[in-house]
Every structure is written in structure tokens, then in C-alpha cells.
Design an enzyme around this catalytic site. Structure first.
Site, PDB file in Angstrom:
ATOM      1  N   THR A 165      54.224  49.061  32.605  1.00 31.73           N
ATOM      2  CA  THR A 165      54.139  48.950  31.160  1.00 31.73           C
ATOM      3  C   THR A 165      54.501  50.322  30.577  1.00 31.73           C
ATOM      4  OG1 THR A 165      52.815  48.122  29.320  1.00 31.73           O
ATOM      5  CG2 THR A 165      51.651  49.487  30.963  1.00 31.73           C
TER       6      THR A 165
ATOM      7  N   ASP B  81      44.760  42.492  35.571  1.00 36.47           N
ATOM      8  CA  ASP B  81      44.033  41.227  35.738  1.00 36.47           C
ATOM      9  C   ASP B  81      42.998  41.280  36.859  1.00 36.47           C
ATOM     10  OD1 ASP B  81      45.693  40.214  33.743  1.00 36.47           O
ATOM     11  OD2 ASP B  81      47.213  39.632  35.210  1.00 36.47           O
TER      12      ASP B  81
ATOM     13  N   GLN C  44      45.891  46.942  31.346  1.00 33.18           N
ATOM     14  CA  GLN C  44      46.806  47.110  32.481  1.00 33.18           C
ATOM     15  C   GLN C  44      46.111  47.814  33.652  1.00 33.18           C
ATOM     16  OE1 GLN C  44      48.125  48.046  29.097  1.00 33.18           O
ATOM     17  NE2 GLN C  44      48.274  45.838  29.078  1.00 33.18           N
TER      18      GLN C  44
ATOM     19  N   THR D 131      46.571  35.250  31.522  1.00 35.52           N
ATOM     20  CA  THR D 131      45.766  34.973  30.326  1.00 35.52           C
ATOM     21  C   THR D 131      46.633  35.058  29.076  1.00 35.52           C
ATOM     22  OG1 THR D 131      44.025  36.169  31.496  1.00 35.52           O
ATOM     23  CG2 THR D 131      43.582  35.639  29.212  1.00 35.52           C
TER      24      THR D 131
ATOM     25  N   LYS E 229      38.739  43.334  34.471  1.00 33.85           N
ATOM     26  CA  LYS E 229      38.208  44.444  33.652  1.00 33.85           C
ATOM     27  C   LYS E 229      37.362  43.911  32.504  1.00 33.85           C
ATOM     28  CE  LYS E 229      42.421  45.850  32.947  1.00 33.85           C
ATOM     29  NZ  LYS E 229      43.160  44.978  33.893  1.00 33.85           N
TER      30      LYS E 229
ATOM     31  N   GLY F 122      45.240  40.727  28.637  1.00 30.86           N
ATOM     32  CA  GLY F 122      44.454  39.509  28.468  1.00 30.86           C
ATOM     33  C   GLY F 122      43.185  39.688  29.274  1.00 30.86           C
ATOM     34  N   HIS F 123      42.069  39.894  28.595  1.00 29.68           N
ATOM     35  CA  HIS F 123      40.801  40.140  29.278  1.00 29.68           C
ATOM     36  C   HIS F 123      39.893  38.929  29.063  1.00 29.68           C
ATOM     37  CE1 HIS F 123      41.402  44.794  29.212  1.00 29.68           C
ATOM     38  NE2 HIS F 123      42.419  44.138  29.707  1.00 29.68           N
TER      39      HIS F 123
HETATM   40  P1  GDP Z   1      41.466  41.648  33.199  1.00 32.93           P
HETATM   41  O1  GDP Z   1      42.781  41.612  32.510  1.00 32.93           O
HETATM   42  O2  GDP Z   1      41.368  42.754  34.183  1.00 32.93           O
HETATM   43  O3  GDP Z   1      40.306  41.617  32.255  1.00 32.93           O
HETATM   44  O4  GDP Z   1      41.385  40.290  34.062  1.00 32.93           O
HETATM   45  P2  GDP Z   1      41.797  38.816  33.561  1.00 32.93           P
HETATM   46  O5  GDP Z   1      40.729  38.320  32.639  1.00 32.93           O
HETATM   47  O6  GDP Z   1      43.199  38.783  33.097  1.00 32.93           O
HETATM   48  O7  GDP Z   1      41.793  38.024  34.935  1.00 32.93           O
HETATM   49  C1  GDP Z   1      40.673  37.993  35.746  1.00 32.93           C
HETATM   50  C2  GDP Z   1      40.220  36.534  35.903  1.00 32.93           C
HETATM   51  O8  GDP Z   1      39.292  36.455  36.951  1.00 32.93           O
HETATM   52  C3  GDP Z   1      39.511  35.973  34.685  1.00 32.93           C
HETATM   53  O9  GDP Z   1      39.790  34.610  34.565  1.00 32.93           O
HETATM   54  C4  GDP Z   1      38.033  36.195  35.011  1.00 32.93           C
HETATM   55  O10 GDP Z   1      37.186  35.262  34.349  1.00 32.93           O
HETATM   56  C5  GDP Z   1      38.040  35.954  36.482  1.00 32.93           C
HETATM   57  N1  GDP Z   1      37.015  36.682  37.245  1.00 32.93           N
HETATM   58  C6  GDP Z   1      36.553  37.941  37.072  1.00 32.93           C
HETATM   59  N2  GDP Z   1      35.687  38.268  38.056  1.00 32.93           N
HETATM   60  C7  GDP Z   1      35.620  37.190  38.864  1.00 32.93           C
HETATM   61  C8  GDP Z   1      34.914  36.914  40.085  1.00 32.93           C
HETATM   62  O11 GDP Z   1      34.180  37.733  40.617  1.00 32.93           O
HETATM   63  N3  GDP Z   1      35.119  35.669  40.638  1.00 32.93           N
HETATM   64  C9  GDP Z   1      35.919  34.728  40.081  1.00 32.93           C
HETATM   65  N4  GDP Z   1      36.080  33.560  40.696  1.00 32.93           N
HETATM   66  N5  GDP Z   1      36.587  34.960  38.945  1.00 32.93           N
HETATM   67  C10 GDP Z   1      36.452  36.178  38.356  1.00 32.93           C
HETATM   68  P1  IMO Z   2      45.607  43.319  31.635  1.00 30.12           P
HETATM   69  O1  IMO Z   2      44.985  44.330  30.713  1.00 30.12           O
HETATM   70  C1  IMO Z   2      48.943  42.157  34.185  1.00 30.12           C
HETATM   71  C2  IMO Z   2      52.913  43.654  33.042  1.00 30.12           C
HETATM   72  C3  IMO Z   2      53.953  42.637  32.625  1.00 30.12           C
HETATM   73  C4  IMO Z   2      55.207  43.317  33.095  1.00 30.12           C
HETATM   74  C5  IMO Z   2      54.937  44.786  32.817  1.00 30.12           C
HETATM   75  C6  IMO Z   2      55.521  45.291  31.519  1.00 30.12           C
HETATM   76  O2  IMO Z   2      45.268  41.904  31.297  1.00 30.12           O
HETATM   77  O3  IMO Z   2      45.347  43.673  33.058  1.00 30.12           O
HETATM   78  P2  IMO Z   2      54.859  44.932  28.968  1.00 30.12           P
HETATM   79  O4  IMO Z   2      54.802  43.694  28.127  1.00 30.12           O
HETATM   80  O5  IMO Z   2      53.571  45.664  29.054  1.00 30.12           O
HETATM   81  O6  IMO Z   2      55.991  45.846  28.593  1.00 30.12           O
HETATM   82  O7  IMO Z   2      55.213  44.400  30.461  1.00 30.12           O
HETATM   83  O8  IMO Z   2      53.523  44.910  32.789  1.00 30.12           O
HETATM   84  N1  IMO Z   2      51.625  43.619  32.297  1.00 30.12           N
HETATM   85  C7  IMO Z   2      50.481  43.135  32.794  1.00 30.12           C
HETATM   86  N2  IMO Z   2      50.224  42.514  33.966  1.00 30.12           N
HETATM   87  N3  IMO Z   2      47.933  42.417  33.318  1.00 30.12           N
HETATM   88  C8  IMO Z   2      48.174  43.051  32.152  1.00 30.12           C
HETATM   89  O9  IMO Z   2      47.188  43.433  31.324  1.00 30.12           O
HETATM   90  C9  IMO Z   2      49.511  43.411  31.825  1.00 30.12           C
HETATM   91  N4  IMO Z   2      50.081  44.026  30.767  1.00 30.12           N
HETATM   92  C10 IMO Z   2      51.377  44.158  31.086  1.00 30.12           C
HETATM   93  O10 IMO Z   2      53.734  41.399  33.240  1.00 30.12           O
HETATM   94  O11 IMO Z   2      55.348  43.169  34.480  1.00 30.12           O
HETATM   95 MG    MG Z   3      44.383  40.288  32.194  1.00 30.68          MG
END
Ligand code: GDP
Ligand code: IMO
Ligand code: MG
Length: 427
Positions: free
Chosen positions: A238, A13, A223, A298, A16, A40-41
Site C-alpha cells: 500500500t 487482515d 494494513q 472485508t 487487528k 476492513g477491520h
Molecule cells: P483486520 O483487518 O486485521 O482487522 O482483520 P479482518 O477483520 O479483515 O479479518 C480478520 C477476520 O478474522 C475477521 O472476520 C475476524 O472476525 C476474524 N477473526 C479474528 N480473530 C479470529 C480468531 O481468533 N478466530 C476466528 N475464527 N476468526 C477470527
Molecule cells: P487491513 O487494515 C489486506 C492491499 C491491497 C493491495 C495493496 C495495495 O484490513 O488489514 P491499496 O488499495 O492500499 O493501494 O492496495 O494492499 N491492502 C490490504 N490487504 N488488508 C488490508 O487492510 C489492505 N489494505 C490494502 O489488496 O494488494
Molecule cells: Mg482487514
């Protein structure tokens, strides 16, 4: 510029999705190489928010061919639900390709994931409950179901029967669940076969040909390093390789095709699920990071655990991945803190250790050693150049650059695609 890898440097999270989306205009292919709908991206384009779980972020860029690589585990019901949702919002998904060698998540593995977690009780991992772990276990155990198996009904029946022979024993005798029949599994999987068929390709062949033709391929990780099954905080990880090595095995592109590895890290740290997290905050500062940063999953909606930036964690990620460029996100979330601590080392049993300790036991006991940096109060979300930042924010970025093991190339200051300070072009 052949292949570029983009991975998470912390516990997931990091942003990415946003970073991948920002590079969309410069690449021809975006490939997911690991994980499944545990990811969840989030991408925000002109105020429109998209949450992608299984689809590569490149699906949002009309000129990109999005690819689900062989290293991904695919829940077909989620795949088509996600496609339908995007189509309803006017996004064309017709370019999507899916590897014939990717494994599918059969319904019994979703059940097994959930009941195993319940069974583990206090020893649970805190998985997303999507069947990810059991499906990778099946793959290694050589009882997995692959995308290509859907196109040979006889083989599909045989493979499902083979898997269920053991699964049903476990479901019924260990977990007190009902037995699952071969026919119900095959029937569910076959409902997707016709729709899936035109998307299926030998993606390893295709991606290698693309690289040979000079096309740009971006390998988008799910991840992150600390969730990687080998290099993360095992067993609180994971079940896939979320690091640059996994980008090769999960796509079929060789290491020699890769000449850039981008890692994404938040300007602080978060984690979902169980496992060690030395800089975790249990106070108002942690609450504030969660609230201001919108730190709720997400995928599962769970509140994310929040803490300060942990430099040894990012250095570890930089080493394991061979990171060439670091993208720091969410600098804007730190606005308003008087002082901001950065973990530069740990204390384990009274001794200072500069890197992640060798053993998990020591990491569980590691206490952060902080350097305190001055905070800032100015809104930084409009900054598009380092010189737009207040001095304290600039110094903070410079400090992270010096302690993270890789040079910073971009800094995120907001959710939207445009809210980024670019220090040097990534492509
Ligand atoms: P990912 O799984 O690595 O793609 O990240 P996620 O989407 O799960 O979580 C990142 C969150 O931070 C999302 O809600 C993005 O929209 C938000 N985000 C990403 N870059 C920035 C930033 O520079 N500032 C703020 N405030 N939010 C950001
Ligand atoms: P993105 O791509 C954050 C975590 C779960 C749990 C562990 C194992 O959005 O960064 P799983 O269901 O994969 O067997 O769970 O990994 N986990 C994540 N945490 N971002 C993710 O993906 C994750 N995908 C798995 O919360 O701790
Ligand atoms: Mg995510």
C-alpha cells in the site's frame, strides 16, 4: 501506560480489529494513523458483526474517543456512510475526532486508481481501487487536499485547480477519460464541510496532552508490515507506513511516548492482491483455510490467497516494529489438519536463507523450508486458557512463540470478542 501501537505482522487482515476492540475497555483513545478505507477491520460482539473501514475500532467502545489521525487519507463520502450505518445500529459516533491535517481522497483519485490498475495489466498491484495510492502520491507531491482546506473555499478552489491542471492531462491524454471540472470537485467536497466541521481538531496537540495527563492511547494500524511502503514487498504494497514508525508520523505522538508495540499475526497466512507469498497454497489445503477461515476481503469481497505461517515474515515485522507482544489469531481454523507446516527459512537458488532475502527478485524465487508439526482434531473455540488446548495445539503455539521474534501474549480461537486465550495482560 502512555501510547500503545497495534499493527499487522503479515499482509493485513490478521484480526487487528478484534484485538483493538478487546483492549477498548482499557484505553481512552483509539487512533487510526495510516491508510484509509482500503482497510476492513471486523469486530464481532455477542454475535453482532461490525465491519469498520475508516473509523477507528474504538468507535464501538462508549468510553473511548476515536480519532482519525493526520496520517490517514479520508474519503468523506465513505466516512459519513459508515457513521450513518453505525448510527442506524444504535452506535453513538458523536465522540469522533478528525485531524485537520488528514488528507481527503478527492473523486479524481478514485478514478485514477482504477484506470491506472487497468493500464498496468499484468503488472497491476491489485489495489482496493479506493484512491489510496494517488492520494498519498499527491500528499508527497504537495498537491493534496487536506481536511482543513474544506473550511476556506478560496483555498479549496485554488488547490483543486492546481491538482486538476495535471490530473486532467493524464486522465484525458493517457487514460482516455473525461476531464473533471474544478467546480464539480469543490461542490462534492463542500457538501460534507458543515457536518465535518465539529469533528475537526488539532489531534496531534490533543493526543500529546492526553498522554501527558496519563491517558491511554492505542494507535490502531491499517494494513501490515509486508504492505508497508518501505518495509513491505514493494511495489506490491500500500502507499502508507503501516509500521510503528508510521504510528508516530501519522498521529503526531513522539517515539518516546510509545512503550508497547503489539503485532497481530494469523496462525497461518493470507494475502489479497498481487505480490510474493512464498507459503501460498494452490491446493485443497488452501481452499480449506479460505473456507474455514472465511478468507474473503472485508472491503472488496475478493477471495484471499491462503498459505502456511511464515516465521521469517513475522520476525521481519517484529524487528521493524520493535514488537513487545505478539497476538496470534485464528488458531481454531487449523483444527483438523493432520500435520501443519510452519515455514522457518527459505531456499533461494539452492541455498538456505534464514531471513527474508535482501532483494525482491530473491524473495520471488524463495521456496519455503518447512518444519512439520502434528495437528489436532479437537474443537478449540471454547478454550480460554492454554491448558484448555489439546497438547498438539499448545505445542504449535509454543513453536510459533519460539520462531517469531517476539513473545506471544494472546491467542485467538474464534471471531467473538470473548474467544481469546490471554497469556499475559497487554495493558
Ligand atoms: P483486520 O483487518 O486485521 O482487522 O482483520 P479482518 O477483520 O479483515 O479479518 C480478520 C477476520 O478474522 C475477521 O472476520 C475476524 O472476525 C476474524 N477473526 C479474528 N480473530 C479470529 C480468531 O481468533 N478466530 C476466528 N475464527 N476468526 C477470527
Ligand atoms: P487491513 O487494515 C489486506 C492491499 C491491497 C493491495 C495493496 C495495495 O484490513 O488489514 P491499496 O488499495 O492500499 O493501494 O492496495 O494492499 N491492502 C490490504 N490487504 N488488508 C488490508 O487492510 C489492505 N489494505 C490494502 O489488496 O494488494
Ligand atoms: Mg482487514
Amino acid at each position: 501506560m502512555p501510547a500503545i501501537v497495534l499493527v499487522g505482522a503479515q499482509w493485513g487482515d490478521e484480526g487487528k480489529g478484534k484485538a483493538t476492540d478487546a483492549l477498548g475497555a482499557h484505553v481512552d483513545y483509539v487512533v487510526r494513523f495510516n491508510g484509509g478505507n482500503n482497510a476492513g477491520h471486523t469486530v464481532v460482539i455477542d454475535g453482532e458483526k461490525y465491519a469498520l473501514h475508516l473509523l477507528p475500532t474504538g468507535i464501538l467502545t462508549p468510553t473511548v474517543t476515536p480519532v482519525i489521525g493526520n496520517g490517514v487519507v479520508v474519503d468523506l463520502s465513505v466516512l459519513f456512510a459508515e457513521i450513518d450505518l453505525l448510527n442506524e445500529r444504535g452506535i453513538d459516533t458523536s465522540r469522533l475526532l478528525v485531524s485537520a491535517n488528514a488528507h481527503v481522497i478527492p473523486p479524481y483519485n478514485r478514478t485514477l486508481d482504477k484506470v491506472t490498475e487497468r493500464f498496468l495489466g499484468s503488472r497491476r498491484i491489485g489495489t482496493t481501487g479506493r484512491g489510496i495510492g494517488p492520494t498519498y502520491a499527491d500528499k508527497m507531491n504537495r498537491v493534496g487536499i487536506r481536511v482543513q482546506d474544506l473550511f476556506d473555499e478560496k483555498i479549496l478552489h485554488a488547490k483543486v485547480a492546481g491538482a486538476l491542471a495535471l490530473k486532467n492531462q493524464v486522465l484525458v491524454k493517457v487514460y482516455n477519460q473525461r476531464a473533471i471540472t474544478e467546480d464539480e470537485v469543490v461542490e462534492e467536497l463542500l457538501t460534507f464541510a458543515d457536518r465535518l466541521r465539529p469533528m475537526v481538531a488539532d489531534t496531534a496537540l490533543l493526543l500529546n496532552q492526553a498522554v501527558t495527563e496519563g491517558k491511554n492511547v492505542l494507535l490502531e494500524g491499517g494494513q501490515a508490515a509486508l504492505l508497508d511502503v518501505d518495509h513491505g514487498t514493494y511495489p506490491f504494497v500500500t502507499s502508507s507506513s503501516a509500521t510503528a514508525g508510521g504510528a508516530c508520523t501519522g498521529s503526531g505522538l513522539p517515539p518516546t511516548a510509545i512503550d508497547k508495540v503489539i503485532a497481530v499475526a494469523k496462525a497461518y497466512a493470507t494475502r489479497v492482491g498481487e505480490g510474493p507469498f512464498p507459503t501460498e497454497l494452490h491446493d485443497e489445503d488452501g481452499e480449506r483455510l479460505r473456507r474455514v477461515g472465511g478468507e474473503f476481503g472485508t472491503t472488496t469481497g475478493r477471495p484471499r490467497r491462503c498459505g502456511w505461517y511464515d516465521a521469517p515474515v513475522v520476525r521481519h515485522a517484529a524487528r521493524i516494529n520493535g514488537v513487545t507482544d505478539l497476538v496470534i489469531t485464528k488458531l481454531d481454523v487449523l483444527t483438523g489438519f493432520d500435520r501443519i507446516p510452519v515455514c522457518v527459512a527459505y531456499e533461494v537458488d539452492g541455498q538456505r536463507v534464514d531471513e527474508i532475502p535482501m532483494t525482491q527478485t530473491d524473495f520471488h524465487h524463495a521456496k519455503p523450508v518447512y518444519e512439520w508439526l502434528p495437528g489436532w482434531t479437537e474443537d478449540v473455540s471454547g478454550a480460554r486458557d492454554l491448558t484448555d488446548l489439546p497438547t498438539a495445539a499448545r505445542d504449535y503455539v509454543q513453536f510459533l512463540n519460539d520462531v517469531s521474534g517476539a513473545p506471544i501474549s494472546a491467542v485467538g480461537v474464534g471471531q467473538d470478542r470473548a474467544a481469546t486465550i490471554v497469556l499475559r495482560d497487554l495493558i
